[in-house]
Design a protein around this motif. Structure first.
Motif, mmCIF file in Angstrom:
data_model
loop_
_atom_site.group_PDB
_atom_site.id
_atom_site.type_symbol
_atom_site.label_atom_id
_atom_site.label_comp_id
_atom_site.label_asym_id
_atom_site.label_seq_id
_atom_site.Cartn_x
_atom_site.Cartn_y
_atom_site.Cartn_z
ATOM 1 N N GLU A 73 -1.163 -6.516 0.773
ATOM 2 C CA GLU A 73 0.117 -6.399 0.098
ATOM 3 C C GLU A 73 0.427 -4.926 -0.160
ATOM 4 O O GLU A 73 -0.350 -4.216 -0.811
ATOM 5 C CB GLU A 73 0.089 -7.151 -1.233
ATOM 6 N N PHE A 74 1.555 -4.461 0.382
ATOM 7 C CA PHE A 74 1.979 -3.062 0.279
ATOM 8 C C PHE A 74 0.914 -2.099 0.792
ATOM 9 O O PHE A 74 0.907 -0.916 0.453
ATOM 10 C CB PHE A 74 2.357 -2.699 -1.163
ATOM 11 N N ARG A 132 5.002 -12.145 1.391
ATOM 12 C CA ARG A 132 4.750 -10.735 1.073
ATOM 13 C C ARG A 132 4.695 -9.863 2.314
ATOM 14 O O ARG A 132 4.854 -8.641 2.230
ATOM 15 C CB ARG A 132 3.451 -10.603 0.292
ATOM 16 N N ALA A 158 7.368 -1.270 0.379
ATOM 17 C CA ALA A 158 7.711 -0.544 -0.840
ATOM 18 C C ALA A 158 6.725 0.580 -1.069
ATOM 19 O O ALA A 158 5.522 0.409 -0.900
ATOM 20 C CB ALA A 158 7.718 -1.489 -2.052
ATOM 21 N N ARG A 203 7.599 -2.118 -6.517
ATOM 22 C CA ARG A 203 6.803 -3.234 -6.002
ATOM 23 C C ARG A 203 7.009 -4.516 -6.791
ATOM 24 O O ARG A 203 7.063 -5.597 -6.205
ATOM 25 C CB ARG A 203 5.331 -2.814 -5.933
ATOM 26 N N ARG A 240 8.346 -7.932 -5.096
ATOM 27 C CA ARG A 240 7.670 -9.229 -5.261
ATOM 28 C C ARG A 240 8.639 -10.292 -5.769
ATOM 29 O O ARG A 240 8.593 -11.450 -5.337
ATOM 30 C CB ARG A 240 6.506 -9.090 -6.230
#
Length: 366
Positions: A230-231, A278, A283, A298, A302
């Motif tokens: 995630e990210f 996701r 971001a 972030r 989300r």
């Protein structure tokens, strides 16, 4: 110290949460000992945040002037630090995670040739060794690309549809020198695609690369298991645990390849489901982690993940620089002092369709 520039390990960048130190594991590979050293360094000398970047590098955040020297010494013991900052800057190479022994050897030879060249290349100028079964890095940032054509390897300048037959690492260095000689880097900045768009054309560009492979998603591939982050963030503990299971290859897609693995246990922060919403999010850290950010990013991203249409990309940027996704997205939300600007099919600095939106308004306009 460089502010707002492309960081390295030896030339970190100052941000809102301390120094950002970018590590370029040679060939985009990490063995267990290297991964352990990076995880330990993130905790001992930074704030514990590890990020996988869009150039297949790792970043440690929260490093300070007092901890930087010890961090570099710890990582140097594991072959993760270049001889000097100039060599580090030139060794800006993305390697296909699906590399074979020949591609790995080519990437090593290219790094050596660049180190010996002394070329004053821009900090963002990079190379792609994309010589797997089919090109997979064509959408990722690189100025000089080594790819597979129907009759062998080709060397292609970014922005050109065709390339020339590849004659070895010195050929790639010669193309980089041509870029500089053509005036591609005034004031030390510039990219190959911009030079090509201005009408420059390198010699011998007559050969086509193989068709690009589809975009990659988490799951099993012939070379192992791809897992998303995630990210692009991974905790030190998860990095250690994953590296104990398999050697790791970095990708520019916010995914890691666990080489040779056929299955992986559920580990904190890893995305194994290709349908996970996701995966549509991009971001930067945003405010307050980035001193140039005008708002959080972030948590906003989300909150909107389930509203993003299948196949679309949502980019939430802390400012108009767009560091988290420096290309067009289906929807971009750019934080400003007045709120979020909404840009459709553009980049963070492009003209907005709507301006000054409060986060509560975003679900209604997405």
């Amino acid at each position: 110290m460089i502010r707002g520039w492309c960081p390295g390990a030896l030339r970190p960048m100052e941000s809102g949460d301390g120094w950002v130190v970018r590590i370029r594991p040679p060939g985009g590979r990490m063995d267990g000992a290297q991964a352990q050293a990076i995880a330990d360094a993130a905790e001992a000398h930074g704030n514990g945040v590890i990020e996988l970047t869009g150039r297949a590098n790792l970043q440690l955040r929260g490093v300070t002037p007092d901890t930087h020297v010890a961090l570099i010494a710890a990582l140097r013991q594991h072959g993760l630090i270049d001889a000097d900052a100039a060599t580090e800057q030139r060794r800006n190479i993305i390697v296909t995670p699906f590399a074979d022994a020949q591609a790995d050897a080519l990437a090593t030879a290219l790094a050596c040739a660049l180190a010996a060249s002394g070329l004053p290349l821009p900090a963002k100028f990079g190379f792609a060794v994309d010589t797997g079964p089919a090109p997979v890095l064509t959408r990722d940032p690189a100025d000089i690309r080594i790819e597979r054509g129907a009759g062998g390897l080709i060397l292609r300048a970014d922005g050109m549809a065709r390339g020339a037959g590849f004659d070895g690492p010195d050929h790639a260095v010669a193309l980089a020198r041509w870029f500089l000689e053509q005036g591609g880097a005034p004031q030390g900045r510039g990219r190959m695609a911009a030079l090509i768009a201005g009408g420059a054309c390198p010699p011998g560009a007559t050969l086509a690369a193989l068709d690009s492979a589809p975009a990659q998603t988490p799951g099993r591939v012939p070379q192992g298991m791809l897992v998303g982050l995630e990210f692009g963030q991974i905790t030190p503990d998860t990095l250690r645990r994953l590296a104990r299971l398999a050697p790791l290859r970095l990708t520019p897609w916010r995914m890691l390849l666990a080489q040779g693995a056929r299955a992986l246990p559920a580990l904190d922060g890893l995305i194994a489901d290709p349908a996970d919403p996701r995966l549509a999010l991009r971001a930067c850290p945003g405010a307050p982690a980035c001193s140039q950010g005008h708002g959080p990013t972030r948590d906003v991203a989300r909150s909107l993940a389930t509203l993003v249409p299948d196949g679309a990309i949502l980019h939430v940027s802390g400012c108009a620089k767009g560091c988290g996704w420096p290309r067009a997205a289906d929807v971009t939300l750019t934080a400003t002092p007045a709120g979020f600007d909404l840009i459709r099919h553009g980049r963070a600095h492009d003209v907005a369709a709507l301006r000054g939106l409060h986060p509560d308004q975003l679900p209604k306009v997405l």
